[in-house]
Design a protein around this motif. Structure first.
Motif, PDB file in Angstrom:
ATOM      1  N   THR A   9       0.988  -1.329   0.028  1.00  0.00           N
ATOM      2  CA  THR A   9       0.002  -0.032  -0.034  1.00  0.00           C
ATOM      3  C   THR A   9       0.903   1.270   0.120  1.00  0.00           C
ATOM      4  O   THR A   9       1.845   1.110   0.641  1.00  0.00           O
ATOM      5  CB  THR A   9      -0.920   0.177   1.319  1.00  0.00           C
ATOM      6  N   VAL A  57      -6.999   2.923   1.941  1.00  0.00           N
ATOM      7  CA  VAL A  57      -6.929   1.727   3.209  1.00  0.00           C
ATOM      8  C   VAL A  57      -8.140   2.162   4.039  1.00  0.00           C
ATOM      9  O   VAL A  57      -8.392   1.409   4.820  1.00  0.00           O
ATOM     10  CB  VAL A  57      -5.668   1.843   4.006  1.00  0.00           C
ATOM     11  N   LEU A  81       2.304  -9.035   2.269  1.00  0.00           N
ATOM     12  CA  LEU A  81       1.413  -7.903   2.363  1.00  0.00           C
ATOM     13  C   LEU A  81       2.317  -7.024   3.273  1.00  0.00           C
ATOM     14  O   LEU A  81       2.605  -6.928   4.113  1.00  0.00           O
ATOM     15  CB  LEU A  81       0.195  -8.121   3.162  1.00  0.00           C
ATOM     16  N   ASN A  83       2.040  -3.255   4.642  1.00  0.00           N
ATOM     17  CA  ASN A  83       1.185  -1.943   5.162  1.00  0.00           C
ATOM     18  C   ASN A  83       2.119  -0.720   5.219  1.00  0.00           C
ATOM     19  O   ASN A  83       2.872  -0.675   6.285  1.00  0.00           O
ATOM     20  CB  ASN A  83       0.505  -2.409   6.213  1.00  0.00           C
ATOM     21  N   ASN A  84       2.157  -0.194   4.119  1.00  0.00           N
ATOM     22  CA  ASN A  84       3.044   1.122   4.246  1.00  0.00           C
ATOM     23  C   ASN A  84       2.302   2.394   4.001  1.00  0.00           C
ATOM     24  O   ASN A  84       2.801   3.342   4.575  1.00  0.00           O
ATOM     25  CB  ASN A  84       3.948   0.971   2.956  1.00  0.00           C
ATOM     26  N   PRO A 112      -4.515   0.061   8.215  1.00  0.00           N
ATOM     27  CA  PRO A 112      -3.732  -1.229   7.976  1.00  0.00           C
ATOM     28  C   PRO A 112      -4.465  -2.171   8.790  1.00  0.00           C
ATOM     29  O   PRO A 112      -4.285  -3.498   8.141  1.00  0.00           O
ATOM     30  CB  PRO A 112      -2.322  -0.750   8.713  1.00  0.00           C
ATOM     31  N   VAL A 115      -6.762  -3.669   6.009  1.00  0.00           N
ATOM     32  CA  VAL A 115      -6.310  -4.217   4.939  1.00  0.00           C
ATOM     33  C   VAL A 115      -5.620  -5.506   5.438  1.00  0.00           C
ATOM     34  O   VAL A 115      -6.058  -6.572   4.719  1.00  0.00           O
ATOM     35  CB  VAL A 115      -5.355  -3.464   4.427  1.00  0.00           C
ATOM     36  N   THR A 116      -5.093  -5.587   6.670  1.00  0.00           N
ATOM     37  CA  THR A 116      -4.809  -7.035   7.129  1.00  0.00           C
ATOM     38  C   THR A 116      -5.767  -7.907   7.268  1.00  0.00           C
ATOM     39  O   THR A 116      -5.723  -9.190   6.886  1.00  0.00           O
ATOM     40  CB  THR A 116      -4.008  -6.968   8.248  1.00  0.00           C
ATOM     41  N   VAL A 130       3.007 -10.519   7.092  1.00  0.00           N
ATOM     42  CA  VAL A 130       2.402  -9.300   7.063  1.00  0.00           C
ATOM     43  C   VAL A 130       3.581  -8.358   7.557  1.00  0.00           C
ATOM     44  O   VAL A 130       4.084  -8.641   8.622  1.00  0.00           O
ATOM     45  CB  VAL A 130       1.150  -9.173   8.074  1.00  0.00           C
ATOM     46  N   PHE A 132       4.547  -4.181   8.571  1.00  0.00           N
ATOM     47  CA  PHE A 132       3.890  -2.889   8.916  1.00  0.00           C
ATOM     48  C   PHE A 132       5.038  -1.959   8.877  1.00  0.00           C
ATOM     49  O   PHE A 132       6.124  -2.131   9.522  1.00  0.00           O
ATOM     50  CB  PHE A 132       3.240  -2.758  10.311  1.00  0.00           C
TER      51      PHE A 132
END
Length: 275
Positions: A9, A57, A81, A83-84, A112, A115-116, A130, A132
Motif C-alpha cells: 500500500t 485503506v 502484504l 502495510n506502508n 492497516p 487491509v490486514t 504481514v 507494517f
C-alpha cells in the motif's frame, strides 16, 4: 514456476512504497502496487509483472476489490502484504483539530488493520508474511509530532500482538521501525500554519521548517533503505527491524518515557527554548 506475490500500500512515486515495490520487482516478485490514485505510480506503470490497483485503506469496498484482484491472479494466495500507506502530520497537541486527528488515525492505524483483516485468508493459505512500516517517531517524544507518533506506536503495538496471534497459522509479522529516509514526504508542508491563537505562534517558522524536513537531519537514500528492508522480509524475519538514519541510535539509547538529556535536546532543537 509462478512468481511469488507481494501487495504494497502507498506506492506513489519516490516514496517508501515505491522503493519497496521496485526492489521486490527486481527480485522477481509479481507486485500489486496500490495507492488512492494510480496516476501517482507513473514510474511503476511500465514495469512487467506489476499490477496497479486503486486502494484507499479507509475504503472497505476498495479493499475488497483489491482482495478479489489478487485472488483472481493467484488463485487465492498472497505471499507478502506490506502495510506502508500512511499520512505524516505536524501540529502541537493543543492546536489539533480533533476531527482531523481522527482521520489521521483512520489512515495510520485502522487502515492497516482493515487491509490486514481482508488479506489474512490469502496469507494463511500462502503461509505468508504481514509487514507494517512504522517509525522511530513512536519511540521519541518529539514536540509537535505527538498525535502522529501516537498513531505509529499504536499500530506497532497491535502488530506485535498480531505476531503472536498469527503464529498458529504460520503467518509471520514484521514491523519496520523506520528512521530518516529521503522521500517526497518532506514536501507536503509548504503551507503549514498554526491557528492564530496558538501558544506556539512565535516559533511557527521553526515548526514549519521541521515539518518540511529542514531540521539538519541526514536522510538515508531510499533504495539503500528498500534493499535492506526487502532482504529482511524475504529472509522471513519477524518482530522489529530498525532501519533508516538514526534508527539504531533510537533503538539503543532513547526512552520515550523519561530521558532528561533527550528532553533537553528536543526542547532546544524544536525551538521551545525560545518561548
Amino acid at each position: 514456476m509462478p512468481l511469488k506475490t507481494v501487495l504494497i500500500t502507498g506506492c506513489s512515486d519516490d516514496g517508501i512504497g515505491h522503493g519497496l515495490a521496485t526492489t521486490f520487482h527486481q527480485q522477481n516478485y509479481h507486485v500489486f502496487a496500490t495507492t488512492r490514485n494510480p496516476h501517482t505510480m507513473s514510474k511503476l506503470k511500465p514495469l512487467p509483472n506489476v499490477t496497479l490497483l486503486t486502494l484507499d485503506v479507509t475504503n472497505q469496498d476498495q479493499i475488497n476489490a483489491a482482495v478479489a484482484a489478487v485472488q483472481s491472479h493467484t488463485g487465492g494466495t498472497l505471499d507478502i502484504l506490506v502495510n506502508n500507506a500512511g499520512r505524516n502530520h505536524f501540529m502541537p497537541v493543543l492546536d489539533e483539530d480533533l476531527e482531523q486527528t481522527r482521520e489521521l488515525y483512520e489512515i495510520n492505524v485502522w487502515g492497516p488493520v482493515r487491509v490486514t483483516k481482508a488479506f489474512v485468508p490469502l496469507l494463511v493459505r500462502g503461509r505468508g508474511a504481514v509487514v507494517f512500516v512504522t517509525s522511530i517517531a513512536g519511540y521519541v517524544n518529539v514536540p509537535f509530532m505527538g498525535t502522529y507518533s501516537g498513531s505509529k506506536r499504536a499500530l506497532e503495538l497491535m502488530a506485535d500482538s498480531l505476531r503472536l496471534e498469527l503464529t498458529p497459522f504460520n503467518v509471520k509479522v514484521l514491523c519496520i521501525v523506520t528512521g530518516a529516509v529521503r522521500t517526497m514526504g518532506q514536501t507536503y508542508f509548504g503551507d503549514f500554519k498554526l491557528p492564530e491563537d496558538s501558544l506556539y505562534k512565535p516559533i511557527e517558522a521553526k515548526i514549519a521548517a521541521q515539518a518540511r524536513g529542514e531540521d539538519g537531519v541526514e536522510r538515508m537514500d531510499l533504495m539503500e533503505y528498500s534493499r535492506s528492508v526487502v532482504a529482511q522480509i524475504v529472509n522471513g524475519e519477524t518482530g522489529r527491524f530498525w532501519y533508516g538514519n538514526t534508527a539504531e541510535r533510537v533503538r539503543d539509547g532513547i526512552s520515550a518515557v523519561r530521558n532528561p538529556v533527550m528532553d533537553d535536546a528536543l526542547i532546544r532543537t524544536t525551538g521551545l527554548d525560545m518561548l
